[in-house]
Enzyme design. Structure first.
Site, PDB file in Angstrom:
ATOM      1  CG  PHE A   1      -2.024   1.125   1.119  1.00 34.38           C
ATOM      2  CD1 PHE A   1      -3.194   1.126   0.518  1.00 34.38           C
ATOM      3  CD2 PHE A   1      -1.708   2.299   1.580  1.00 34.38           C
ATOM      4  CE1 PHE A   1      -3.678   2.340   0.197  1.00 34.38           C
ATOM      5  CE2 PHE A   1      -2.594   3.387   1.567  1.00 34.38           C
ATOM      6  CZ  PHE A   1      -3.637   3.396   0.994  1.00 34.38           C
TER       7      PHE A   1
ATOM      8  CE  LYS B   1      -1.247   5.263   7.800  1.00 31.55           C
ATOM      9  NZ  LYS B   1      -0.765   4.661   6.382  1.00 31.55           N
TER      10      LYS B   1
ATOM     11  CG  ASP C   1       5.467   3.541   1.851  1.00 33.53           C
ATOM     12  OD1 ASP C   1       5.360   4.088   2.940  1.00 33.53           O
ATOM     13  OD2 ASP C   1       4.588   3.489   1.333  1.00 33.53           O
TER      14      ASP C   1
HETATM   15  C1  LIG Z   1      -1.024   4.862   4.985  1.00 39.56           C
HETATM   16  C2  LIG Z   1      -0.030   4.736   4.041  1.00 39.56           C
HETATM   17  C3  LIG Z   1       0.298   5.290   3.141  1.00 39.56           C
HETATM   18  C4  LIG Z   1      -0.668   6.725   2.585  1.00 39.56           C
HETATM   19  O1  LIG Z   1      -0.429   7.703   3.485  1.00 39.56           O
HETATM   20  P1  LIG Z   1      -1.618   8.752   3.501  1.00 39.56           P
HETATM   21  O2  LIG Z   1      -1.203   9.702   4.237  1.00 39.56           O
HETATM   22  O3  LIG Z   1      -3.112   7.945   3.641  1.00 39.56           O
HETATM   23  O4  LIG Z   1      -1.563   9.373   2.064  1.00 39.56           O
HETATM   24  C5  LIG Z   1       1.388   5.062   2.184  1.00 39.56           C
HETATM   25  N1  LIG Z   1       2.066   4.132   2.362  1.00 39.56           N
HETATM   26  C6  LIG Z   1       1.914   3.176   3.652  1.00 39.56           C
HETATM   27  C7  LIG Z   1       2.961   2.055   3.944  1.00 39.56           C
HETATM   28  C8  LIG Z   1       0.976   3.574   4.526  1.00 39.56           C
HETATM   29  O5  LIG Z   1       0.560   2.673   5.507  1.00 39.56           O
END
Ligand SMILES: *Cc1c(COP(=O)(O)O)cnc(C)c1O
Length: 399
Positions: A140, A254, A225
């Site tokens: 994700f 986050k 990420d």
């Molecule tokens: C939550 C998340 C995102 C996206 O972050 P947003 O602030 O919702 O755009 C991207 N990568 C990972 C691994 C995430 O957990």
């Protein structure tokens, strides 16, 4: 709307909020530490923490004070000007990560979008064909067009075609497949050190090192990420620090602002040098309010050794969950996690257990359909874990 009426809030939401969320049947009002309260005064233990965001819990005095003070000084001023708060934040992030340069954005998706742009710009200087970004199945990476294309899960992409070209997918935790997918067209490999939305998937020891080696052999960049795994969640400030591997580009968001929206791209000097004036930007990104919040969050994480607490309490929680698994082997298939990023894989869909936990006063969620996700504030102690386990025990017992 005068006194808060739950039914009225829900009716207005139905009428005027775009119907993209399937919300739980609760209207939240305020919080205190690892607890939140709804508009009817009911208290909940918050083991979701805004999806790994509220690392200091709710209404932490240091964060409240930092935001309040900064709001009275300067909330925003555009990146055409310097601010002390921003300088302090990028210096701290560089020190903590061992990377050199930082760009500040407003969300995770935006950080990843910028990371993809930076990688493309850097690689194209060397070879105009090096455009492919390789990501992992069940990853994700966000909801913008480029990041939902990087997100190798069809359910997030369906209906938004045509998707931007130049993305390629491989199974997670499979170095042989990654090696086969790489070529002189590979610009970068982007992976989560532990997959969050994909179901708290922890790769084998040596996987991240293997990805690093393949990137080096191919001349591709490595992007981690850490939007969910970062900020102390897994027991280190960043999850890659459990290994001796360093990425070329790191994205975080986050937990960084403790709830105030902020994201960041970090990179080595060499890679960051691909960006020049005008190549990327943001109106809000890194404004002094968001930076003051992030500075306060980082100060507390460091002063109170919250990564260490996450490691310790996470280990305790994994042990308690293992006992529940032994008690309910037909319901719980596997317990897995690192620090306070914990997944409980079920032999059934998770939604019902999540709803019943809510009724019993605990917030968690379910990801990948059948994995209960626990990403609580990093300030919790054993007593909070015991409370969560007690609720879960009761809920599973009553299924
Ligand atoms: C939550 C998340 C995102 C996206 O972050 P947003 O602030 O919702 O755009 C991207 N990568 C990972 C691994 C995430 O957990």
């Amino acid at each position: 709307m005068s006194a808060v009426d739950k039914a009225e809030v829900q009716a207005i939401d139905k009428r005027h909020y775009m119907p993209v969320f399937s919300r739980y049947d609760v209207v939240l009002s305020h919080g205190d530490g690892p607890y939140v309260f709804d508009t009817e005064g009911k208290k909940y233990l918050d083991f979701l923490a805004g999806i790994a965001v509220n690392v200091l819990g709710h209404a932490h005095p240091a964060l409240v004070a930092a935001i309040t003070t900064q709001a009275g000084k300067l909330i925003h001023c555009t990146n055409l000007y310097y601010t002390e708060e921003q300088a302090k934040l990028v210096q701290t992030l560089a020190q903590l990560s061992g990377l050199d340069k930082v760009f500040l954005a407003n969300s995770g998706a935006e950080a990843n979008e910028g990371a993809i742009k930076l990688a493309r710009k850097y690689a194209k200087q060397l070879n105009a064909d090096r455009v492919e970004i390789i990501t992992a199945e069940n990853s994700f990476h966000g909801r913008t067009l480029a990041t939902l294309t990087a997100t190798a899960q069809p359910k997030y992409q369906h209906g938004y075609e045509p998707l931007p070209p130049g993305f390629k997918y491989v199974p997670y935790n499979d170095l042989a497949a990654l090696k086969r997918a790489m070529s002189d067209k590979t610009c970068a490999v982007m992976v989560e050190p532990i997959q969050g939305e994909g179901g708290i998937n922890i790769p084998d020891d040596g996987y991240l090192q293997g990805v690093r080696e393949l990137c080096d052999a191919c001349g591709a960049l490595l992007i981690f990420d850490e939007i969910q795994t970062g900020m102390g969640r897994t027991g280190k400030m960043f999850a890659y620090q459990h290994t001796d591997v360093k990425p070329d580009i790191l994205t975080i968001a986050k937990g960084l602002g403790g709830g105030v929206p902020i994201g960041a791209i970090l990179a080595t000097d060499k890679v960051a040098s691909a960006f020049g004036p005008g190549d990327h930007g943001s109106t809000f990104g890194g404004n002094p309010l968001a930076c003051a919040a992030a500075n306060a969050v980082l100060a507390v994480i460091t002063a109170e050794d919250l990564p260490g607490n996450a490691e310790r309490i996470g280990r305790y929680m994994l042990g308690e969950l293992a006992k529940l698994q032994a008690k309910y082997p037909t319901v719980i298939k596997e317990v897995r996690g690192k620090g306070l990023m914990i997944g409980v894989k079920l032999n059934q869909p998770g939604r019902e257990i999540v709803n019943r936990c809510l009724e019993h006063g605990a917030l968690i969620n379910c990801t990948a359909g059948d994995v209960l996700r626990f990403v609580p504030p990093l300030i919790i102690n054993e007593k909070h874990v015991d409370e969560m386990i007690g609720i879960l025990d009761k809920v599973i017992d009553n299924l």
